[in-house]
Design an enzyme around this catalytic site. Structure first.
Site, mmCIF file in Angstrom:
data_model
loop_
_atom_site.group_PDB
_atom_site.id
_atom_site.type_symbol
_atom_site.label_atom_id
_atom_site.label_comp_id
_atom_site.label_asym_id
_atom_site.label_seq_id
_atom_site.Cartn_x
_atom_site.Cartn_y
_atom_site.Cartn_z
ATOM 1 N N ASN A 8 31.793 47.429 38.830
ATOM 2 C CA ASN A 8 30.866 47.689 39.939
ATOM 3 C C ASN A 8 29.449 47.325 39.472
ATOM 4 O O ASN A 8 28.932 47.915 38.519
ATOM 5 C CB ASN A 8 30.970 49.174 40.326
ATOM 6 N N HIS A 11 24.348 48.576 40.209
ATOM 7 C CA HIS A 11 23.112 48.961 39.517
ATOM 8 C C HIS A 11 22.371 47.783 38.894
ATOM 9 O O HIS A 11 21.224 47.935 38.478
ATOM 10 C CB HIS A 11 23.385 50.096 38.533
ATOM 11 N N HIS A 44 29.034 48.052 46.548
ATOM 12 C CA HIS A 44 28.957 49.001 47.660
ATOM 13 C C HIS A 44 27.777 48.602 48.531
ATOM 14 O O HIS A 44 26.627 48.695 48.104
ATOM 15 C CB HIS A 44 28.763 50.413 47.084
ATOM 16 N N ARG A 46 25.629 49.794 51.075
ATOM 17 C CA ARG A 46 25.318 51.073 51.719
ATOM 18 C C ARG A 46 24.521 50.848 52.996
ATOM 19 O O ARG A 46 23.786 49.866 53.118
ATOM 20 C CB ARG A 46 24.499 51.951 50.763
ATOM 21 N N ARG A 50 20.193 50.340 49.616
ATOM 22 C CA ARG A 50 19.341 50.697 48.473
ATOM 23 C C ARG A 50 19.553 49.774 47.281
ATOM 24 O O ARG A 50 18.701 49.682 46.418
ATOM 25 C CB ARG A 50 19.553 52.151 48.076
ATOM 26 N N GLU A 71 32.933 48.127 48.816
ATOM 27 C CA GLU A 71 32.964 49.530 49.237
ATOM 28 C C GLU A 71 32.026 49.683 50.424
ATOM 29 O O GLU A 71 30.920 49.129 50.420
ATOM 30 C CB GLU A 71 32.466 50.442 48.115
ATOM 31 N N THR A 102 27.798 58.281 45.731
ATOM 32 C CA THR A 102 28.905 58.806 46.529
ATOM 33 C C THR A 102 29.339 60.146 45.935
ATOM 34 O O THR A 102 29.634 60.230 44.751
ATOM 35 C CB THR A 102 30.083 57.806 46.499
ATOM 36 N N GLU A 152 42.044 55.048 46.270
ATOM 37 C CA GLU A 152 41.276 55.148 45.028
ATOM 38 C C GLU A 152 40.991 56.628 44.842
ATOM 39 O O GLU A 152 40.328 57.254 45.678
ATOM 40 C CB GLU A 152 39.971 54.359 45.108
ATOM 41 N N HIS A 201 34.794 56.593 39.554
ATOM 42 C CA HIS A 201 33.575 57.399 39.738
ATOM 43 C C HIS A 201 33.296 58.249 38.510
ATOM 44 O O HIS A 201 34.093 59.119 38.162
ATOM 45 C CB HIS A 201 33.614 58.289 40.984
HETATM 46 N N1 PXP Z 1 34.487 53.916 43.111
HETATM 47 C C1 PXP Z 1 33.776 54.246 44.211
HETATM 48 C C2 PXP Z 1 34.509 54.399 45.501
HETATM 49 C C3 PXP Z 1 32.391 54.416 44.163
HETATM 50 O O1 PXP Z 1 31.705 54.755 45.282
HETATM 51 C C4 PXP Z 1 31.722 54.211 42.934
HETATM 52 C C5 PXP Z 1 30.232 54.331 42.872
HETATM 53 O O2 PXP Z 1 29.647 53.373 43.694
HETATM 54 C C6 PXP Z 1 32.492 53.844 41.820
HETATM 55 C C7 PXP Z 1 33.873 53.728 41.924
HETATM 56 C C8 PXP Z 1 31.876 53.578 40.494
HETATM 57 O O3 PXP Z 1 31.317 54.762 39.988
HETATM 58 P P1 PXP Z 1 30.464 54.700 38.662
HETATM 59 O O4 PXP Z 1 29.256 53.863 38.950
HETATM 60 O O5 PXP Z 1 30.129 56.129 38.408
HETATM 61 O O6 PXP Z 1 31.325 54.093 37.592
#
Ligand code: PXP
Length: 258
Positions: A8, A11, A44, A46, A50, A71, A102, A152, A201
């Site tokens: 992901n 960031h 994601h 959003r 952001r 996402e 999330t 998930e 997550h």
């Molecule tokens: N899975 C989902 C559905 C999420 O919303 C997120 C955060 O955007 C992640 C995985 C990844 O989480 P993390 O950034 O804490 O690894």
């Protein structure tokens, strides 16, 4: 079998948006992740934009050759963007404007009509559809009933219990073991329904192993910890280290497995 890793890269976009600058490029980041062996890229989009922007989705769709997982909330606006851009998969998530990230799984039971309609539209568009839910048997059953192909499982509660020194002593370790049990039982139930099982997550290099040892889980979506590590070792090395942490899971025993 080792579970797949989707990185992901939200960031990377967070850093870019901090200055509304062209850099760092999420496309360059996605290419580096793929080069390092990531099995897919997750972003994601959003409602408040952001981090990831609409144009990122378009450019990523053109450049990601592994697997693109988008996402999003189950809104008309997002459904249109997904159907226009055709990511390989969509993961439907709960979204609140004032949350830092999330906060937990989507309550598919309480929103069954909306989620069912969104899943149907995405599947008609030949997009693999996953729902991000807590490892709760009722939510898993609802996800199956409404036609999702994948769940998930939200690892946030487990991850929280393993943070820092909490994991080593008393209450934290007990909570981590309990959350791990919920994830294991949830993954088993989801597989019995024929669902594919992903997890994510809050997962880190230190806590991912115990979850990766659950053989029903075949996909991880991990972002923050990889991007944080990338500041010190570079993105490619950070991705390789996470792949190795997942691969090693079968070999290691974890203090959280009970
Ligand atoms: N899975 C989902 C559905 C999420 O919303 C997120 C955060 O955007 C992640 C995985 C990844 O989480 P993390 O950034 O804490 O690894």
């Amino acid at each position: 079998m080792t579970a797949r890793l989707n990185v992901n890269i939200d960031h990377v976009a967070t850093v870019r948006q901090a200055r509304r600058a062209p850099e760092p490029s999420v496309i360059a980041a996605a290419m580096a992740c793929e080069q390092a062996g990531a099995d897919g890229i997750t972003v994601h989009l959003r409602g408040d934009r952001r981090h990831i922007q609409d144009n990122d989705i378009r450019l990523l769709r053109d450049s990601v050759t592994t697997y693109l997982n988008m996402e999003m909330a189950a809104t008309e606006e997002m459904l249109k963007i997904a159907l226009d851009n055709k990511p390989d998969a969509v993961t439907l998530v709960a979204e609140r404007a004032d949350e830092i990230t999330t906060e937990g799984g989507l309550d598919v039971q309480a929103n069954i009509a909306i989620v069912r309609a969104a899943v149907a539209k995405l599947r008609q568009g030949k997009i693999i559809t996953s729902v991000f839910i807590d490892p709760d048997p009722d939510q898993i059953t609802a996800a199956h009933d409404l036609g999702a192909q994948q769940v998930e499982l939200c690892t946030a509660a487990y991850a929280d219990a393993t943070l820092g020194a909490r994991a080593i002593h008393g209450e934290g370790a007990a909570r981590a073991a309990q959350e791990l049990r919920r994830l294991r039982e949830g993954a088993t139930l989801a597989r019995q329904y024929g669902l594919h099982v992903a997890a994510g997550h809050g997962l880190t290099y230190r806590n991912v192993g115990a979850v990766a040892a659950i053989s029903e889980i075949t996909e991880f979506n991990i972002g923050h910890n990889i991007v944080a590590r990338a500041l010190f070792v570079g993105l490619e090395a950070a991705v390789r280290e996470m792949r190795e942490a997942i691969r090693a899971a079968g070999v290691q025993t974890s203090r959280w497995v009970s």
